[in-house]
Design a protein around this motif. Sequence first.
Motif, PDB file in Angstrom:
ATOM      1  N   ALA A  66       5.309   3.286   4.298  1.00  0.00           N
ATOM      2  CA  ALA A  66       4.483   3.430   3.656  1.00  0.00           C
ATOM      3  C   ALA A  66       3.756   4.911   3.687  1.00  0.00           C
ATOM      4  O   ALA A  66       3.367   5.647   2.621  1.00  0.00           O
ATOM      5  N   GLY A  67       3.851   5.575   4.838  1.00  0.00           N
ATOM      6  CA  GLY A  67       3.310   6.905   5.111  1.00  0.00           C
ATOM      7  C   GLY A  67       4.286   7.972   4.440  1.00  0.00           C
ATOM      8  O   GLY A  67       3.650   8.835   3.636  1.00  0.00           O
ATOM      9  N   VAL A  68       5.493   7.973   4.438  1.00  0.00           N
ATOM     10  CA  VAL A  68       6.267   8.855   3.897  1.00  0.00           C
ATOM     11  C   VAL A  68       6.380   8.841   2.272  1.00  0.00           C
ATOM     12  O   VAL A  68       6.638   9.806   1.802  1.00  0.00           O
ATOM     13  N   PHE A  69       6.376   7.582   2.129  1.00  0.00           N
ATOM     14  CA  PHE A  69       6.361   7.464   0.436  1.00  0.00           C
ATOM     15  C   PHE A  69       4.997   7.841  -0.273  1.00  0.00           C
ATOM     16  O   PHE A  69       4.998   8.441  -1.231  1.00  0.00           O
ATOM     17  N   SER A  70       3.994   7.453   0.555  1.00  0.00           N
ATOM     18  CA  SER A  70       2.448   8.217   0.259  1.00  0.00           C
ATOM     19  C   SER A  70       2.589   9.658  -0.067  1.00  0.00           C
ATOM     20  O   SER A  70       2.237  10.163  -0.993  1.00  0.00           O
ATOM     21  N   THR A  71       3.170  10.389   1.029  1.00  0.00           N
ATOM     22  CA  THR A  71       3.171  11.652   0.843  1.00  0.00           C
ATOM     23  C   THR A  71       3.905  12.139  -0.184  1.00  0.00           C
ATOM     24  O   THR A  71       3.482  13.121  -0.863  1.00  0.00           O
ATOM     25  N   ALA A  72       5.183  11.517  -0.417  1.00  0.00           N
ATOM     26  CA  ALA A  72       6.060  12.049  -1.296  1.00  0.00           C
ATOM     27  C   ALA A  72       5.531  11.709  -2.735  1.00  0.00           C
ATOM     28  O   ALA A  72       5.640  12.731  -3.804  1.00  0.00           O
ATOM     29  N   TYR A  79       2.668  18.482  -7.753  1.00  0.00           N
ATOM     30  CA  TYR A  79       3.518  19.614  -8.035  1.00  0.00           C
ATOM     31  C   TYR A  79       4.710  19.263  -8.718  1.00  0.00           C
ATOM     32  O   TYR A  79       5.482  20.138  -9.005  1.00  0.00           O
ATOM     33  N   GLY A  80       4.940  18.118  -9.274  1.00  0.00           N
ATOM     34  CA  GLY A  80       6.111  17.599 -10.197  1.00  0.00           C
ATOM     35  C   GLY A  80       7.300  17.387  -9.495  1.00  0.00           C
ATOM     36  O   GLY A  80       7.154  17.426  -8.374  1.00  0.00           O
ATOM     37  N   TRP A  81       8.386  17.346 -10.270  1.00  0.00           N
ATOM     38  CA  TRP A  81       9.829  17.037  -9.824  1.00  0.00           C
ATOM     39  C   TRP A  81      10.275  17.872  -8.722  1.00  0.00           C
ATOM     40  O   TRP A  81      10.920  17.582  -7.728  1.00  0.00           O
ATOM     41  N   LYS A  82      10.151  19.316  -8.683  1.00  0.00           N
ATOM     42  CA  LYS A  82      10.630  20.092  -8.128  1.00  0.00           C
ATOM     43  C   LYS A  82      10.144  19.958  -6.396  1.00  0.00           C
ATOM     44  O   LYS A  82      11.041  19.930  -5.682  1.00  0.00           O
ATOM     45  N   ALA A  83       9.098  19.344  -6.331  1.00  0.00           N
ATOM     46  CA  ALA A  83       8.463  19.031  -4.852  1.00  0.00           C
ATOM     47  C   ALA A  83       8.809  17.484  -4.684  1.00  0.00           C
ATOM     48  O   ALA A  83       9.042  17.202  -3.482  1.00  0.00           O
ATOM     49  N   GLY A  84       8.800  16.618  -5.800  1.00  0.00           N
ATOM     50  CA  GLY A  84       8.888  15.258  -5.576  1.00  0.00           C
ATOM     51  C   GLY A  84      10.388  14.796  -5.284  1.00  0.00           C
ATOM     52  O   GLY A  84      10.379  13.795  -4.412  1.00  0.00           O
ATOM     53  N   VAL A  85      11.236  15.335  -5.860  1.00  0.00           N
ATOM     54  CA  VAL A  85      12.627  15.015  -5.513  1.00  0.00           C
ATOM     55  C   VAL A  85      13.059  15.211  -3.983  1.00  0.00           C
ATOM     56  O   VAL A  85      13.488  14.264  -3.252  1.00  0.00           O
ATOM     57  N   PRO A  86      12.806  16.449  -3.457  1.00  0.00           N
ATOM     58  CA  PRO A  86      13.102  16.415  -2.065  1.00  0.00           C
ATOM     59  C   PRO A  86      12.173  15.553  -1.078  1.00  0.00           C
ATOM     60  O   PRO A  86      12.769  15.080  -0.118  1.00  0.00           O
ATOM     61  N   ALA A  87      11.131  15.558  -1.725  1.00  0.00           N
ATOM     62  CA  ALA A  87      10.138  14.567  -0.857  1.00  0.00           C
ATOM     63  C   ALA A  87      10.570  13.094  -0.937  1.00  0.00           C
ATOM     64  O   ALA A  87      10.602  12.415   0.280  1.00  0.00           O
TER      65      ALA A  87
END
Length: 153
Positions: A66-72, A79-87
Motif C-alpha cells: 500500500a505504501g510503495v504503490f501510494s507513493t508511486a 510528474y507523469g510517466w517519466k517518474a511513474g514508470v520507475p516508481a
Amino acid sequence: PYTMAGVGLITTIAGAGIHNEKLQTTGEVMLESLFWAELITLGGKYAFSRTRPDGGSNSFPSSHAAGVFSTATVLQMMYGWKAGVPAYAFASLVALARVDDYQHFPSDVLMGATIGTVIAYGTSKYHKKLHNNFTVIPEVSKDRYGLLLYHEF
C-alpha cells in the motif's frame, strides 16, 4: 511505509526550502495518502486477522505494498510517466519481495497495492484541483520574440 513517509517529509521540506510549490505539494500529497493507506490497511489487518505464510499474524492487506504503490501513484499523477514508470517498477519489486520472503500471499500485496493506488489517485486529483496550475502535460508557448518555448510542469 515509514521509509515512504520519510520520502514524503523530505520532499515537503525540500520543496518549501527551495520555494518550489509543486515539490512541496507532492510531499504533502505523499504524506496524506500514506496516512490514509496505512489507516485502512491496519484496519484490514485487524478485521481479517489472516495468518502470514511464515506463520506470523496480520497478513491481509500488505502495508508495504500500500505504501510503495501510494507513493508511486503520487509521483505518476504529479510528474507523469517519466517518474511513474520507475516508481511503479520499484513498487512491484517491493511487492514481489514480500511474497518471495513468505511475509505475504499474492492476494495480500494485490489488495495493498490497490488500496495505495486508489487512495493516492484520489488524493492527488484533489490536490491538483486545489492547485490548478499543476500539469504534467508539456506546454508550448512563444516568448516575446516569437520563439517557441517548451515547458513541462
